[in-house]
Write a protein that holds these residues in place. Structure first.
Motif: not given
Ligand SMILES: [Zn+2]
Length: 466
Positions: A48-49, A26, A45, A22-23, A52
């Motif tokens: 933020q991920e 980006i 971004n 997921r990281l 999260k």
């Protein structure tokens, strides 16, 4: 029943790989600042991920104004801190895997940041998850800080430190195992002087070279107006290059003569492995009577071909190594030339003491006609090898890997650890492992993610017991 950390690390590996993917998806190299996004949208971004993901794992989280953020568990006065980074170097060229794809092949996870430092950060985050699952009483808080500007200046953690203060102990998972207990201090600056005097027979029109201040310059190009001295110059240049076994080229075009000289690149912390093309070009100019260059004359006097700072009174060493001195980048026109200085000073010398020495060096540069500007001194880092914290971390590594051959080490490069007083660099690259950090096809072995989770979990247990 006793909690099985090794099993938990295995069980969490799949979740960790998904979080890393997921990281990695980006693209988070530095971009132009936007309101609330001090290092551009990419690092923001990714931050933020990361917050999260941390929230989904059940951690308390805080965004420190887009400069950094953290996840935390536990309570108590004392704070164990870990700090990694979610920014990356640019994707670059030459990939055979999708740099943002998180592809898995032969047990390796590929993508920018899988090793440096998204992968290592997520491993430490899952170690924190294990501590929280174990249900052991926490007499300290444990925090993981996500930096957003490691690759391009480390300003994010400086902001974090200003707002949140230092930890009491901990580590940055952003170097190599087993553990780095010392990092040299740094000095960065620029110096300049006039390119030519009026009495020079041959005028230098431009000079440029170098890829980065922290790399030994491997190629420099100079253009001059040769007038009647073209052949004499080419002969002198060839003699110098041949005499020093350097590769070179000369080209004549439109009344101008261009010299290209090659050295050999190396990291500024290991200049003995390189050959500095700038230093050689300056020695050539200073030795050739057709030129009259205040910059080259001053260079010869206070730097010369040395990369240990002898000529400007900076030669020094401690048991962990010598001071290194590198000129990485040069740029100039017919009026003025400037070049960069990158010094790594011995790690047992304190920043304030070094500042006195570097002030003296700048004075010597001034006396040689070179004006030093934009200089700044960065801290050194040194923790006793047998301090409780270093031993606690190293023991976790040895307990998991069984490796006692690779010893705690020191280095000339700089990590986040130098910005804190409380931490050292600890993993997550393994000795002999090829992660390709900063290069194409950066990757991490999934089995190494598992062992990193286990090592970091054991390290946290050890730190809780200090
Ligand atoms: Zn890194």
């Amino acid at each position: 029943m006793e909690y099985d950390i090794a099993k938990a690390a295995k069980d969490y590996t799949e979740d960790a790989v998904n979080a890393i993917r997921r990281l990695v998806a980006i693209e988070s190299s530095q971009g132009a600042a936007e309101p609330g996004k001090p290092f551009g949208p990419g690092p923001y971004n990714a931050l933020q991920e990361a917050l999260k993901i941390s929230g989904e794992m059940g951690f308390e989280t805080k965004d420190v104004d887009g400069y950094a953020g953290y996840a935390q568990i536990g309570q108590g006065e004392k704070l164990i801190g870990m700090v990694g980074h979610v920014d990356c170097v640019p994707l670059g060229e030459g990939w055979t895997h999708d740099p943002l794809g998180g592809e898995i092949e032969n047990g390796r996870l590929y993508g920018r940041g899988t090793s440096d430092d998204k992968g290592a950060s997520v491993a430490a985050l899952y170690a924190m998850k294990i501590i929280s699952d174990m249900g052991i009483p926490l007499n300290k808080r444990i925090r993981f800080v996500f930096g957003t500007n490691e690759e391009t200046g480390m300003k994010g953690v400086d902001y974090y430190l200003e707002k949140e203060g230092d930890f009491d102990m901990g580590f940055t998972p952003d170097a190599g195992f087993p553990i780095c207990f010392g990092e040299k201090g740094s000095y960065h600056g620029y110096f300049s002087a006039p390119t030519n005097t009026r009495s020079a027979k041959v005028m230098i029109d431009s000079v440029s070279g170098g890829q980065a201040v922290n790399v030994v310059c491997n190629k420099v190009v100079m253009t001059v107006t040769p007038g009647d001295y073209k052949d004499q110059l080419i002969t002198a240049f060839s003699d110098y290059a041949d005499g020093n076994s350097l590769q070179f080229e000369t080209a004549v075009e439109g009344g101008k003569l261009t010299f290209t000289l090659w050295g050999k690149a190396a990291h500024a912390s290991t200049p003995e492995l390189g050959v500095n093309a700038i230093s050689h070009l300056m020695m050539f100019i200073a030795s050739c009577p057709l030129f009259d260059s205040p910059f080259a004359q001053g260079y010869k006097e206070v730097i010369g071909l040395s990369y240990l700072g002898e000529n400007c009174g900076m030669k020094m060493e401690d048991e962990f190594g010598e001071l290194t001195f590198n000129v990485g980048v040069i740029n100039g026109d017919a009026d003025n030339v400037s070049a960069s200085i990158d010094i790594r000073y011995p790690l047992t010398i304190k920043k304030d003491d070094f500042k006195v020495l570097s002030d003296g060096m700048e004075k010597r540069f001034g006396e040689a006609g070179l004006n030093v500007y934009e200089s700044r001194v960065g801290s050194s880092l040194y923790k006793e090898k047998d301090s409780p914290m270093v031993e606690a971390l190293y023991k976790a590594y040895v307990d998991v890997t069984g490796d006692t051959e690779n010893k705690p080490y020191t280095m000339g490069g700089g990590t986040y650890a130098k910005h804190f007083d409380s931490i050292v660099a600890f993993g997550a690259e393994y000795p002999g492992s090829e992660s390709g950090a900063h290069m194409a096809d950066e990757s991490v072995l999934i089995s190494e993610i598992t062992s990193s989770i286990e090592i970091y979990a054991r390290a946290l247990v050890n730190l809780l017991n200090i």
